[in-house]
Design a protein around this motif. Structure first.
Motif, mmCIF file in Angstrom:
data_model
loop_
_atom_site.group_PDB
_atom_site.id
_atom_site.type_symbol
_atom_site.label_atom_id
_atom_site.label_comp_id
_atom_site.label_asym_id
_atom_site.label_seq_id
_atom_site.Cartn_x
_atom_site.Cartn_y
_atom_site.Cartn_z
ATOM 1 N N ALA A 118 -26.144 -51.454 -31.940
ATOM 2 C CA ALA A 118 -26.100 -50.069 -32.426
ATOM 3 C C ALA A 118 -26.738 -49.123 -31.416
ATOM 4 C CB ALA A 118 -26.783 -49.949 -33.784
ATOM 5 N N ALA A 119 -27.861 -49.540 -30.837
ATOM 6 C CA ALA A 119 -28.518 -48.699 -29.831
ATOM 7 C C ALA A 119 -27.599 -48.495 -28.630
ATOM 8 C CB ALA A 119 -29.839 -49.332 -29.407
ATOM 9 N N ALA A 124 -23.555 -45.189 -25.652
ATOM 10 C CA ALA A 124 -22.159 -44.851 -25.348
ATOM 11 C C ALA A 124 -21.824 -43.452 -25.872
ATOM 12 C CB ALA A 124 -21.216 -45.885 -25.961
ATOM 13 N N ARG A 125 -22.333 -43.124 -27.057
ATOM 14 C CA ARG A 125 -22.087 -41.788 -27.623
ATOM 15 C C ARG A 125 -22.641 -40.702 -26.707
ATOM 16 N NH1 ARG A 125 -25.589 -38.728 -29.858
ATOM 17 N NH2 ARG A 125 -27.048 -40.422 -30.330
ATOM 18 N N THR A 126 -23.839 -40.908 -26.173
ATOM 19 C CA THR A 126 -24.416 -39.879 -25.305
ATOM 20 C C THR A 126 -23.660 -39.777 -23.983
ATOM 21 O OG1 THR A 126 -26.105 -41.321 -24.312
ATOM 22 C CG2 THR A 126 -26.700 -40.169 -26.362
ATOM 23 N N VAL A 127 -23.197 -40.905 -23.465
ATOM 24 C CA VAL A 127 -22.386 -40.868 -22.246
ATOM 25 C C VAL A 127 -21.063 -40.163 -22.537
ATOM 26 C CG1 VAL A 127 -21.224 -42.250 -20.468
ATOM 27 C CG2 VAL A 127 -23.514 -42.904 -21.267
ATOM 28 N N ARG A 129 -20.611 -37.787 -24.727
ATOM 29 C CA ARG A 129 -20.903 -36.348 -24.783
ATOM 30 C C ARG A 129 -21.043 -35.769 -23.374
ATOM 31 N NH1 ARG A 129 -19.237 -34.075 -29.339
ATOM 32 N NH2 ARG A 129 -20.319 -34.844 -31.169
ATOM 33 N N ARG A 130 -21.658 -36.531 -22.467
ATOM 34 C CA ARG A 130 -21.780 -36.059 -21.083
ATOM 35 C C ARG A 130 -20.394 -35.949 -20.439
ATOM 36 N NH1 ARG A 130 -23.149 -39.451 -16.774
ATOM 37 N NH2 ARG A 130 -24.346 -40.742 -18.209
ATOM 38 N N ALA A 131 -19.559 -36.947 -20.675
ATOM 39 C CA ALA A 131 -18.196 -36.879 -20.144
ATOM 40 C C ALA A 131 -17.487 -35.643 -20.682
ATOM 41 C CB ALA A 131 -17.416 -38.142 -20.503
ATOM 42 N N GLU A 132 -17.661 -35.388 -21.967
ATOM 43 C CA GLU A 132 -17.037 -34.206 -22.573
ATOM 44 C C GLU A 132 -17.531 -32.930 -21.896
ATOM 45 O OE1 GLU A 132 -16.491 -32.083 -26.953
ATOM 46 O OE2 GLU A 132 -17.990 -33.667 -26.705
ATOM 47 N N ARG A 133 -18.839 -32.825 -21.672
ATOM 48 C CA ARG A 133 -19.384 -31.630 -21.011
ATOM 49 C C ARG A 133 -18.792 -31.463 -19.615
ATOM 50 N NH1 ARG A 133 -24.119 -33.784 -23.325
ATOM 51 N NH2 ARG A 133 -24.839 -34.556 -21.295
ATOM 52 N N GLU A 134 -18.671 -32.574 -18.896
ATOM 53 C CA GLU A 134 -18.121 -32.502 -17.544
ATOM 54 C C GLU A 134 -16.650 -32.108 -17.560
ATOM 55 O OE1 GLU A 134 -19.092 -36.177 -15.591
ATOM 56 O OE2 GLU A 134 -21.240 -35.701 -15.590
ATOM 57 N N VAL A 135 -15.910 -32.625 -18.511
ATOM 58 C CA VAL A 135 -14.486 -32.272 -18.610
ATOM 59 C C VAL A 135 -14.331 -30.811 -19.041
ATOM 60 C CG1 VAL A 135 -12.313 -32.782 -19.814
ATOM 61 C CG2 VAL A 135 -13.726 -34.651 -18.934
ATOM 62 N N VAL A 136 -15.195 -30.339 -19.933
ATOM 63 C CA VAL A 136 -15.164 -28.926 -20.323
ATOM 64 C C VAL A 136 -15.423 -28.051 -19.093
ATOM 65 C CG1 VAL A 136 -16.417 -27.127 -21.601
ATOM 66 C CG2 VAL A 136 -15.693 -29.216 -22.762
ATOM 67 N N GLY A 137 -16.397 -28.439 -18.281
ATOM 68 C CA GLY A 137 -16.658 -27.693 -17.047
ATOM 69 C C GLY A 137 -15.450 -27.682 -16.130
ATOM 70 N N ASP A 159 -17.865 -38.580 -31.952
ATOM 71 C CA ASP A 159 -18.068 -38.641 -33.405
ATOM 72 C C ASP A 159 -17.857 -40.067 -33.915
ATOM 73 O OD1 ASP A 159 -18.484 -35.872 -33.443
ATOM 74 O OD2 ASP A 159 -16.405 -35.437 -34.018
ATOM 75 N N LEU A 160 -16.791 -40.709 -33.450
ATOM 76 C CA LEU A 160 -16.521 -42.093 -33.858
ATOM 77 C C LEU A 160 -17.656 -43.010 -33.431
ATOM 78 C CD1 LEU A 160 -14.778 -44.379 -35.000
ATOM 79 C CD2 LEU A 160 -13.553 -44.419 -32.799
ATOM 80 N N LEU A 161 -18.156 -42.834 -32.229
ATOM 81 C CA LEU A 161 -19.229 -43.698 -31.758
ATOM 82 C C LEU A 161 -20.498 -43.523 -32.592
ATOM 83 C CD1 LEU A 161 -18.594 -43.411 -27.927
ATOM 84 C CD2 LEU A 161 -18.144 -45.398 -29.398
ATOM 85 N N PHE A 162 -20.775 -42.315 -33.041
ATOM 86 C CA PHE A 162 -21.917 -42.098 -33.929
ATOM 87 C C PHE A 162 -21.750 -42.917 -35.206
ATOM 88 C CE2 PHE A 162 -23.892 -39.919 -37.512
ATOM 89 C CZ PHE A 162 -25.220 -39.881 -37.089
ATOM 90 N N VAL A 163 -20.576 -42.821 -35.792
ATOM 91 C CA VAL A 163 -20.298 -43.564 -37.025
ATOM 92 C C VAL A 163 -20.367 -45.067 -36.765
ATOM 93 C CG1 VAL A 163 -18.508 -44.053 -38.759
ATOM 94 C CG2 VAL A 163 -18.976 -41.691 -38.075
ATOM 95 N N LEU A 164 -19.837 -45.523 -35.653
ATOM 96 C CA LEU A 164 -19.861 -46.957 -35.350
ATOM 97 C C LEU A 164 -21.284 -47.475 -35.163
ATOM 98 C CD1 LEU A 164 -16.814 -47.464 -32.960
ATOM 99 C CD2 LEU A 164 -16.974 -47.912 -35.422
#
Length: 182
Positions: A118-119, A124-127, A129-137, A159-164
């Motif tokens: 789970a940890a 993976a969820r935080t990575v 989110r970082r990928a998302e920020r980079e793609v948004v940029g 979002d899925l990774l948070f739930v998983l």
């Protein structure tokens, strides 16, 4: 086939299609972070999660290769540029709904933790989110040319990774780690 080509020794790398990009170009950083995310999911799978989760994580790893290919294909009309579609994000929403049905309602903030798997999913969820920020940029750059479905996909994926992460703890009988407000 040799692993080393020496073509990147000058600090530039090729993409799908014409041209070479500096290795610190936002496009290269974005798909590099997607690759990092894929590796973290591989680490989760090495924890021997149950078959249902393992199959989903394997599918996500394959989809992330598609995301990376789309990011490495900067020209509209390229073979992978529009490979990530709205259907990919919709399938993630279906999985979120399916797994959330297993969980008690979320009433507190949770911290990454609980079981090791789970940890790692929270990592993976935080990575993601970082990928998302980079793609948004990259998408904000007039020449970035990032298809909208790719942005939606990355948002749903985190979002899925948070739930998983919660599901892995639930299935292992390990409580989520809740935030204790100081």
């Amino acid at each position: 086939m040799k692993i080393y080509t020496k073509t990147g020794d000058d600090g530039f790398t090729g993409v799908l299609g014409p041209g070479r990009y500096a290795k610190d170009d936002p496009r290269i950083s974005a798909y590099g972070t997607v690759d990092e995310l894929n590796a973290v999911l591989g680490l989760v799978r090495a924890q021997k999660v149950d078959e249902d989760l393992d199959a989903l994580l394997a599918a996500l790893q394959n989809q992330l290769f598609l995301v990376g290919a789309a990011l490495a294909d900067p020209k509209p009309g390229g073979p992978f540029h529009d490979a990530v579609t709205n259907d990919h994000a919709s399938s993630l929403e279906t999985e979120i709904d399916r797994f959330e049905a297993e969980l008690p309602p979320l009433t507190q903030f949770i911290l990454p933790g609980g079981s090791v798997a789970a940890a790692q999913i929270h990592l993976a969820r935080t990575v993601s989110r970082r990928a998302e920020r980079e793609v948004v940029g990259l998408a904000r750059d007039p020449e970035g040319d990032v298809p909208k479905p790719l942005l939606v996909y990355l948002n749903r994926l985190s979002d899925l990774l948070f739930v998983l992460g919660r599901v892995v703890n639930q299935r292992a009988g390990v409580p989520d780690v809740t935030w204790s407000k100081p």
